[in-house]
Motif scaffolding. Structure first.
Motif, PDB file in Angstrom:
ATOM      1  N   GLY A  70       0.925  -1.263   0.187  1.00 52.99           N
ATOM      2  CA  GLY A  70      -0.081  -0.087   0.058  1.00 52.99           C
ATOM      3  C   GLY A  70       0.888   1.234   0.139  1.00 52.99           C
ATOM      4  O   GLY A  70       1.174   1.809   0.981  1.00 52.99           O
ATOM      5  N   VAL A  71       1.596   1.587  -1.190  1.00 53.00           N
ATOM      6  CA  VAL A  71       1.175   1.062  -2.660  1.00 53.00           C
ATOM      7  C   VAL A  71       2.386   0.861  -3.099  1.00 53.00           C
ATOM      8  O   VAL A  71       3.399   1.411  -2.875  1.00 53.00           O
ATOM      9  CB  VAL A  71       0.400   1.916  -3.392  1.00 53.00           C
ATOM     10  N   HIS A  99      -2.580  -9.521  -1.550  1.00 48.40           N
ATOM     11  CA  HIS A  99      -3.244  -8.389  -2.144  1.00 48.40           C
ATOM     12  C   HIS A  99      -2.022  -7.463  -3.151  1.00 48.40           C
ATOM     13  O   HIS A  99      -0.937  -7.501  -2.520  1.00 48.40           O
ATOM     14  CB  HIS A  99      -4.224  -7.440  -1.724  1.00 48.40           C
ATOM     15  N   LEU A 100      -2.269  -6.859  -4.042  1.00 48.91           N
ATOM     16  CA  LEU A 100      -1.483  -5.907  -4.741  1.00 48.91           C
ATOM     17  C   LEU A 100      -2.152  -4.515  -4.700  1.00 48.91           C
ATOM     18  O   LEU A 100      -3.116  -4.506  -5.340  1.00 48.91           O
ATOM     19  CB  LEU A 100      -1.096  -6.450  -6.173  1.00 48.91           C
ATOM     20  N   ALA A 101      -1.372  -3.525  -4.423  1.00 57.65           N
ATOM     21  CA  ALA A 101      -2.116  -2.209  -4.459  1.00 57.65           C
ATOM     22  C   ALA A 101      -1.160  -1.295  -5.276  1.00 57.65           C
ATOM     23  O   ALA A 101      -0.032  -1.001  -4.936  1.00 57.65           O
ATOM     24  CB  ALA A 101      -2.583  -1.526  -3.051  1.00 57.65           C
ATOM     25  N   LEU A 170      -5.616  -3.696  -6.325  1.00 60.49           N
ATOM     26  CA  LEU A 170      -6.200  -2.419  -5.656  1.00 60.49           C
ATOM     27  C   LEU A 170      -5.624  -1.221  -6.478  1.00 60.49           C
ATOM     28  O   LEU A 170      -4.406  -1.554  -6.726  1.00 60.49           O
ATOM     29  CB  LEU A 170      -5.947  -2.371  -4.260  1.00 60.49           C
ATOM     30  N   VAL A 171      -6.213  -0.355  -6.362  1.00 57.40           N
ATOM     31  CA  VAL A 171      -5.693   0.873  -6.804  1.00 57.40           C
ATOM     32  C   VAL A 171      -5.997   2.069  -6.134  1.00 57.40           C
ATOM     33  O   VAL A 171      -7.222   2.245  -5.610  1.00 57.40           O
ATOM     34  CB  VAL A 171      -6.142   1.431  -8.390  1.00 57.40           C
ATOM     35  N   ALA A 172      -5.049   2.709  -5.635  1.00 55.52           N
ATOM     36  CA  ALA A 172      -5.110   3.886  -4.550  1.00 55.52           C
ATOM     37  C   ALA A 172      -5.461   5.058  -5.216  1.00 55.52           C
ATOM     38  O   ALA A 172      -4.399   5.429  -6.164  1.00 55.52           O
ATOM     39  CB  ALA A 172      -3.877   3.966  -3.555  1.00 55.52           C
ATOM     40  N   PHE A 189     -10.552  -0.529  -4.229  1.00 55.50           N
ATOM     41  CA  PHE A 189     -10.225   0.943  -4.114  1.00 55.50           C
ATOM     42  C   PHE A 189      -9.525   1.257  -2.676  1.00 55.50           C
ATOM     43  O   PHE A 189      -9.946   0.779  -1.590  1.00 55.50           O
ATOM     44  CB  PHE A 189     -11.165   1.842  -4.394  1.00 55.50           C
ATOM     45  N   LEU A 190      -8.494   2.338  -2.684  1.00 53.82           N
ATOM     46  CA  LEU A 190      -7.828   2.660  -1.446  1.00 53.82           C
ATOM     47  C   LEU A 190      -7.841   4.089  -1.240  1.00 53.82           C
ATOM     48  O   LEU A 190      -7.108   4.790  -2.299  1.00 53.82           O
ATOM     49  CB  LEU A 190      -6.588   1.816  -1.298  1.00 53.82           C
TER      50      LEU A 190
END
Lengths: 326, 326
Positions: A70-71, A99-101, A170-172, A189-190
């Motif tokens: 993150g991230v 997970h991947l962000a 995930l995308v921040a 979403f972050l």
């Protein structure tokens, strides 16, 4: 609502973080988030372990907690194909626990390695390349992609989790443009933004992105990163946020990459202003209320970056007074 | 003499490799070597886990074995600064248990990600850049380096092992030019070449490199990679080397990067020719003799890449019949 523990490579060495994470899992935290940087946000007493090998250690050390970044910035140093292989491998080893962000990054992750620091619009295009490349490679087929910046040539990942344990992407986003990218591509979403801005600006952007891509926005999980410092003594809790004055002092867009410069900018900032950045908690009831507010706002998860003066005491308080309620 | 176990990401999935490595440590192997690739050397039934996160898992899973790559290519996908951070972090977490080995790579590690595949002379220059950058960053100071290809700008690693547990830098060489680079920079040298070629060509090159840099060549450790297949039945032992026909079929210089093409080239090669590439052993006494020969030739370590039909049986035989002698 899930509660995540943020393992900050900037503030602690990697072995100490493993101890924190093991303790956090036992305390009842659901997930672990970790920073993915080359340089830290501060110079004095700072650390900066590499996230990818550390994640292997953290997943092996723990039993059930989900671990992710993150991230991770796909701007210059980390090719999306390498990111896809790394997180695909971790997902194959620890199914359902990774997970991947992705995000649009900061100069300190790129410039020290000799890469340029492009404008936001260019970074957004590279983020889109990364989303395309990673999701295609995770399909497990040979992939060609002639991107705006990143390419892949007849590449295939030979090691991936089963389809039903696919790693969530995930995308921040903290502004509407990146959030639209999240809506188009992300499983989650972050954001760091407050509830009002999230509802007013980011949620509509997320929905627009999802609709552009013919997706149902309700399938996208929502995570809020909450910066927190807990101590029964308010001044002590506030004081220990001092290490994190770098991000508000320089922001995410400037080409400042030397931690000594980031620290110098941060030291210009009166510590009192950090009360706007961090949730300063003196009582577990306040933490429960804040988390309940975020749950009511529709978040599926809150990840807590604690800069509490006593990190072990923070985890212990979360275990005995907070986590059972969520 | 130390004996190493090669964990081949091409041939086994990363979780299976962790099992092998745990078993190998218990059997008495001293070290673990692992491949660092994007694409494997074969297509059918191949795997290709990412080495860096896997190393974190492997170090956490085991107790005392040293773990490192063999080899990491600093050509296009992996910036030497990233390599330095990754192995510096692992070294800080597991002091004295980590090594890094660099080489001049193969096209399949670079071209799938859209990077060019340069001529050998260019790759050698990038290897030199990498040796310079990594050793300087591991000194722990802010570093600037304007390399032939790789640069760093005022970069510092904030997480490193103590000076007395510094990560050894190894360089792999199979010809005199790369071996000279090893002599100039490396704490250890690694080769696949036979004893005669090693004594006649590589050792003098290693000494030349060391003398050019004002170093004592005797301080450089020497490791031989030995490809082995063990089974009491010779034909079975030979047959199971078939998976590894790619490297001898295409070599290390060609711009072939699609595993299907590598496999097609490999399948042209009669299996009998693999007896020149692999040490085919039907009796533990033959393994002991071969290792004694390499020890007498002056090697400090042999790493065994086993493509035995039964990997568990190979480890068991090494434990009961071989490892106690070295």
């Amino acid at each position: 609502m899930d509660i995540g523990y943020f393992a900050a490579h900037e503030q602690y060495g990697p072995s100490k973080l493993l101890e924190h994470v093991e303790r956090a899992e036992n305390a009842g935290f659901d997930t672990v988030w970790t920073s993915d940087h080359i340089h830290p946000w501060w110079h004095t007493d700072a650390h900066c372990g590499a996230a990818w090998p550390w994640m292997g250690s953290a997943l092996e050390r723990t039993e059930s907690v989900r671990v992710g970044t993150g991230v991770t910035p796909p701007i210059g140093r980390s090719h999306p194909g390498m990111i896809a292989q790394t997180f695909g491998t971790l997902g194959a080893m620890y199914p359902g626990r990774v997970h991947l962000a992705l995000g649009t990054g900061e100069a300190m992750n790129e410039v020290p390695l000799g890469y340029e620091w492009p404008e936001y619009s260019e970074r957004r295009k590279r983020l889109i390349d990364a989303c395309e490349i990673i999701t295609r490679l995770w399909d497990g087929e040979f992939t060609d992609y002639d991107g705006h910046y990143w390419d892949v040539n007849t590449m295939r990942l030979y090691t991936l989790p089963d389809e039903d344990a696919r790693v969530p992407l995930l995308v921040a986003g903290n502004g509407p443009k990146t959030t639209t990218v999240a809506g188009r591509y992300a499983d989650g979403f972050l954001t760091l933004r407050d509830v009002d801005f999230y509802h007013r600006v980011l949620e509509p952007a997320l929905e627009t992105g999802a609709e552009d891509a013919g997706r149902d926005p309700d399938t996208i999980s929502r995570t809020r990163q909450l910066l927190i410092s807990y101590d029964p003594d308010y001044d002590r809790a506030l004081e220990s946020t001092g290490f994190w004055r770098g991000p508000p002092a320089i922001g995410f867009d400037q080409e400042i990459y030397d931690p000594r410069e980031i620290e110098a900018a941060g030291r210009e900032m009166p510590i009192e202003e950090m009360a706007d950045e961090f949730f300063i908690a003196t009582d577990p009831a306040e933490i429960r209320e804040q988390l309940a507010r975020l749950e009511n706002a529709g978040f599926d998860e809150v990840e807590l970056l604690s800069s509490s003066p006593d990190q072990e005491k923070f985890i212990e308080t979360m275990e005995s007074e907070v986590l059972g309620r969520f």
